[in-house]
Design a protein around this motif. Structure first.
Motif, PDB file in Angstrom:
ATOM      1  N   UNK A  88       0.818  -1.209   0.000  1.00  0.00           N
ATOM      2  CA  UNK A  88       0.000   0.000   0.000  1.00  0.00           C
ATOM      3  C   UNK A  88       0.862   1.274   0.000  1.00  0.00           C
ATOM      4  N   UNK A  92       1.069   0.374   5.783  1.00  0.00           N
ATOM      5  CA  UNK A  92       0.100  -0.381   6.592  1.00  0.00           C
ATOM      6  C   UNK A  92       0.722  -1.518   7.401  1.00  0.00           C
ATOM      7  N   UNK A  93       1.818  -1.212   8.077  1.00  0.00           N
ATOM      8  CA  UNK A  93       2.396  -2.191   8.992  1.00  0.00           C
ATOM      9  C   UNK A  93       1.763  -2.001  10.360  1.00  0.00           C
ATOM     10  N   UNK A  94       1.692  -3.080  11.145  1.00  0.00           N
ATOM     11  CA  UNK A  94       1.223  -2.958  12.524  1.00  0.00           C
ATOM     12  C   UNK A  94       2.332  -2.263  13.318  1.00  0.00           C
ATOM     13  N   UNK A  95       1.995  -1.130  13.906  1.00  0.00           N
ATOM     14  CA  UNK A  95       3.015  -0.290  14.563  1.00  0.00           C
ATOM     15  C   UNK A  95       3.528  -0.891  15.864  1.00  0.00           C
ATOM     16  N   UNK A  96       2.702  -1.704  16.511  1.00  0.00           N
ATOM     17  CA  UNK A  96       3.125  -2.284  17.779  1.00  0.00           C
ATOM     18  C   UNK A  96       3.722  -3.676  17.627  1.00  0.00           C
ATOM     19  N   UNK A  97       4.063  -4.016  16.402  1.00  0.00           N
ATOM     20  CA  UNK A  97       4.742  -5.285  16.152  1.00  0.00           C
ATOM     21  C   UNK A  97       6.091  -4.990  15.498  1.00  0.00           C
ATOM     22  N   UNK A 105       2.920 -12.652  11.413  1.00  0.00           N
ATOM     23  CA  UNK A 105       1.453 -12.636  11.444  1.00  0.00           C
ATOM     24  C   UNK A 105       0.848 -13.318  10.206  1.00  0.00           C
ATOM     25  N   UNK A 106       1.363 -12.982   9.026  1.00  0.00           N
ATOM     26  CA  UNK A 106       0.766 -13.574   7.814  1.00  0.00           C
ATOM     27  C   UNK A 106       1.174 -15.032   7.638  1.00  0.00           C
ATOM     28  N   UNK A 137      10.976  -1.804  15.467  1.00  0.00           N
ATOM     29  CA  UNK A 137       9.575  -1.432  15.255  1.00  0.00           C
ATOM     30  C   UNK A 137       9.489  -0.507  14.045  1.00  0.00           C
ATOM     31  N   UNK A 139       8.223   2.282  13.500  1.00  0.00           N
ATOM     32  CA  UNK A 139       8.460   3.720  13.713  1.00  0.00           C
ATOM     33  C   UNK A 139       9.937   4.079  13.620  1.00  0.00           C
ATOM     34  N   UNK A 153       6.387  -8.966   3.720  1.00  0.00           N
ATOM     35  CA  UNK A 153       5.153  -9.509   4.279  1.00  0.00           C
ATOM     36  C   UNK A 153       4.235 -10.011   3.159  1.00  0.00           C
TER      37      UNK A 153
ATOM     38  N   UNK B 121      -5.971   1.245   7.468  1.00  0.00           N
ATOM     39  CA  UNK B 121      -5.066   0.595   6.521  1.00  0.00           C
ATOM     40  C   UNK B 121      -4.441  -0.672   7.069  1.00  0.00           C
ATOM     41  N   UNK B 122      -4.101  -0.650   8.359  1.00  0.00           N
ATOM     42  CA  UNK B 122      -3.481  -1.820   8.979  1.00  0.00           C
ATOM     43  C   UNK B 122      -4.471  -2.989   8.969  1.00  0.00           C
ATOM     44  N   UNK B 129      -4.381 -10.142   3.751  1.00  0.00           N
ATOM     45  CA  UNK B 129      -3.458 -11.264   3.944  1.00  0.00           C
ATOM     46  C   UNK B 129      -4.210 -12.571   4.188  1.00  0.00           C
ATOM     47  N   UNK B 135      -9.089 -13.476  14.287  1.00  0.00           N
ATOM     48  CA  UNK B 135      -7.635 -13.364  14.315  1.00  0.00           C
ATOM     49  C   UNK B 135      -7.200 -11.904  14.193  1.00  0.00           C
ATOM     50  N   UNK B 144      -2.838  -3.267  18.668  1.00  0.00           N
ATOM     51  CA  UNK B 144      -2.584  -1.928  18.151  1.00  0.00           C
ATOM     52  C   UNK B 144      -3.289  -0.865  18.995  1.00  0.00           C
ATOM     53  N   UNK B 219       4.743   1.612  20.752  1.00  0.00           N
ATOM     54  CA  UNK B 219       5.974   1.542  19.958  1.00  0.00           C
ATOM     55  C   UNK B 219       5.963   2.551  18.824  1.00  0.00           C
ATOM     56  N   UNK B 220       4.955   3.407  18.818  1.00  0.00           N
ATOM     57  CA  UNK B 220       4.842   4.361  17.710  1.00  0.00           C
ATOM     58  C   UNK B 220       5.791   5.546  17.889  1.00  0.00           C
TER      59      UNK B 220
END
Lengths: 336, 221
Positions: A88, A92-97, A105-106, A137, A139, A153, B121-122, B129, B135, B144, B219-220
């Protein structure tokens, strides 16, 4: 690989019915890097999303690997999506991962074993050249790095099709080039079919082999990138391309011209310079080159020259006639 | 002043215990049930999940009604329910019921807002996916939203602490009750001040702990 059959999408908004995609019919072959270009709101993004059914289809059909996807539900739909990667504009990544967790995840979604996941992540991060960022992370990453993670991913589950929704629109020029190079490598080394939607013609010129041009919900032109860019048929395509061939010579210089100003477009190996010197000799005219550029679409050159022709009225007309015959296109844009 | 407070030391400690019991129990219930309501409100309003305007509106209106009633009135109105659930209309246990219900309504809306703040978007990338909805909720949406949820749990805890001051009215005890009886009814201002000081410290501590957790989870930054 992907076939649109009279595909249409309409949205209902209060009392208005908005056509986002109307009667799209074309095929994307296996191994293509297929570009879909158009202005904002043209329906590109909606069309792309019908392939993995993020966007339900109102009319017509969409076939992926020969099978209709429009009526898929539940597990069958999730299986389809697992084998179609998507990236994208805003990553669109998970920020807390972490980077690894985002990819994990996928892989977990597809039911891989823990040990497999670990080695697959390592392999993927090596491929996108981010091995040292496995535990970072998002960020802490630059835009280009985030897009690389997103690509890793998207490829995780041995993807056969990669959908790219404005993949470089949030990146600077240099990073764009490196992400495009990576997409090309994915296509050539892994044989993945890449479908890119973008409003940047440069992206299409750089890596696509085929292109569809979209305007107001309709596909107005489709074909080989080189053909479409050097010889556009539809008015919208012509207009779109003319933006990148803008002619900026200062007005003072244009005011001083004594003969006509001609725009010459030539394709491929045919060097314009040779034609110019031939005609200059033959008709006794002189050329004054005001502006010019040679562009490469993939690896094929296409050139544009703006020349001022100086000579007698009669000879000028003969020279222009000869230029029209021997080049892709010669048009008088100022007949002073 | 000091000897007055020392004289009541045991009372104050007992009151602190009652307050802690009421606040922590209701907070726990609010986090679990309110969190689920927040998730329900969010998932029924988002077409990536199970958009359902009817359920969303019904639950939303119900929660709004609870939030409209001042806590004092809510507590009195819900006394029969307390009798039904915990078997008594008086004491800290009886107060838990209205306190939990008010907290659930309060936290639901905050939790909904926390979920809504997760970038769409996330979630779209997760849908693309091939992940299933449960899930996505457990592995993406909740993790998040977690830093924001923790901040909102802190806000809820402090609000419950405020509500719990009214528990004295039905014999619920707690710091509020102590301050009211000694400070207001018996004109022992120093007790009231001591109680206010304890409350100020409590609020600061709750906020401090909440911030530490929220920052550690986010973590942002």
């Amino acid at each position: 690989m992907v076939e649109f059959k009279n595909t249409g999408v309409t949205f209902k908004q209060k009392r208005n019915i908005i056509k986002a995609v109307s009667g799209a019919s074309f095929t994307i072959e296996k191994g293509d890097i297929f570009g879909i270009v158009g202005g904002s709101g043209a329906g590109k993004s909606t069309l792309l999303r019908t392939i993995n059914l993020l966007q339900p289809v109102t009319t017509g059909d969409v076939l992926v690997k020969g099978k209709s996807v429009v009526n898929l539900k539940g597990k069958a739909l999730r299986n389809l999506r697992q084998n179609i990667g998507m990236i994208f504009q805003h990553f669109n990544l998970a920020e807390n991962k972490t980077v690894s967790q985002n990819i994990a995840f996928v892989l977990e979604t597809a039911g891989h074993k823990r040990s497999e996941i670990k080695s697959r992540i390592k392999e993927l991060l090596e491929f996108v050249n981010l091995s040292d960022k496995a535990n970072a992370y998002p960020s802490k990453l630059s835009g280009g790095q985030k897009q690389r993670v997103a690509i890793a991913r998207a490829l995780a589950n041995n993807t056969e099709i990669l959908l790219c929704d404005e993949p470089t629109s949030a990146l600077d020029v240099e990073t764009t080039a490196s992400v495009l190079a990576l997409l090309k490598e994915i296509n050539q080394r892994l044989g993945i079919t890449v479908i890119i939607i973008t409003h940047e013609l440069e992206v299409v010129k750089a890596i696509c082999n085929r292109v569809a041009v979209m305007s107001e919900a309709e596909i107005v032109e489709i074909g080989n990138v080189y053909e479409v860019f050097t010889n556009p048929q539809h008015q919208f395509t012509k207009q779109l391309i003319s933006h990148t061939q803008r002619f900026d010579v200062p007005q003072e210089i244009l005011n001083k011209l004594s003969g006509p100003l001609v725009k010459i477009i030539y394709k491929g190996e045919k060097a314009a310079e040779a034609i110019l010197s031939d005609t200059a000799e033959k008709f006794g005219v002189r050329y004054n080159i005001l502006h010019g550029k040679i562009e490469y679409i993939g690896t094929n050159p296409t050139g544009i020259l703006y020349v001022n022709i100086i000579g007698t009225q009669e000879n000028i007309l003969l020279a222009i006639k000869e230029l029209e015959e021997k080049t892709q296109k010669a048009e008088v844009i100022l007949s002073a | 002043m000091l000897e007055n407070i020392l004289l009541l030391k045991d009372d104050i400690i007992e009151a602190l215990g009652q307050t802690a019991f009421m606040v922590l129990t209701s907070l726990l219930i609010a986090i679990i049930i309110g969190g689920l309501f927040g998730l329900l409100l969010y998932t029924t309003s988002n077409n990536l999940f199970v958009k359902n305007t009817v359920i969303n509106k019904v639950v939303g209106i119900l929660l709004n009604i609870i939030r409209s009633v001042p806590f004092l009135i809510l507590m009195i109105l819900l006394l029969p329910l307390s009798k039904l659930i915990v078997g008594t209309k008086i004491g800290s246990e009886a107060v838990i019921v209205p306190l939990s219900i008010a907290s659930i309504a309060f936290f639901s809306r905050l939790a909904e807002a926390s979920f809504s703040d997760v970038p769409k978007g996330i979630l779209e990338a997760s849908v693309a996916s091939g992940a299933s909805k449960p899930r996505i909720i457990f592995k993406i949406l909740i993790p998040e939203a977690l830093p924001s949820l923790v901040k909102n749990i802190t806000v809820t805890a402090i609000s419950i602490l405020g509500f719990s001051a009214m528990a004295g009215l039905v014999g619920g005890g707690g710091l509020g009750d102590l301050a009211y009886r000694y400070g207001y009814q018996r004109y022992e201002t120093d007790i009231m001040i001591a109680r206010v000081v304890i409350l100020i410290i409590l609020v600061q501590v709750i906020q401090w702990i909440g911030d530490i957790f929220a920052t550690a989870l986010d973590k942002k930054l």
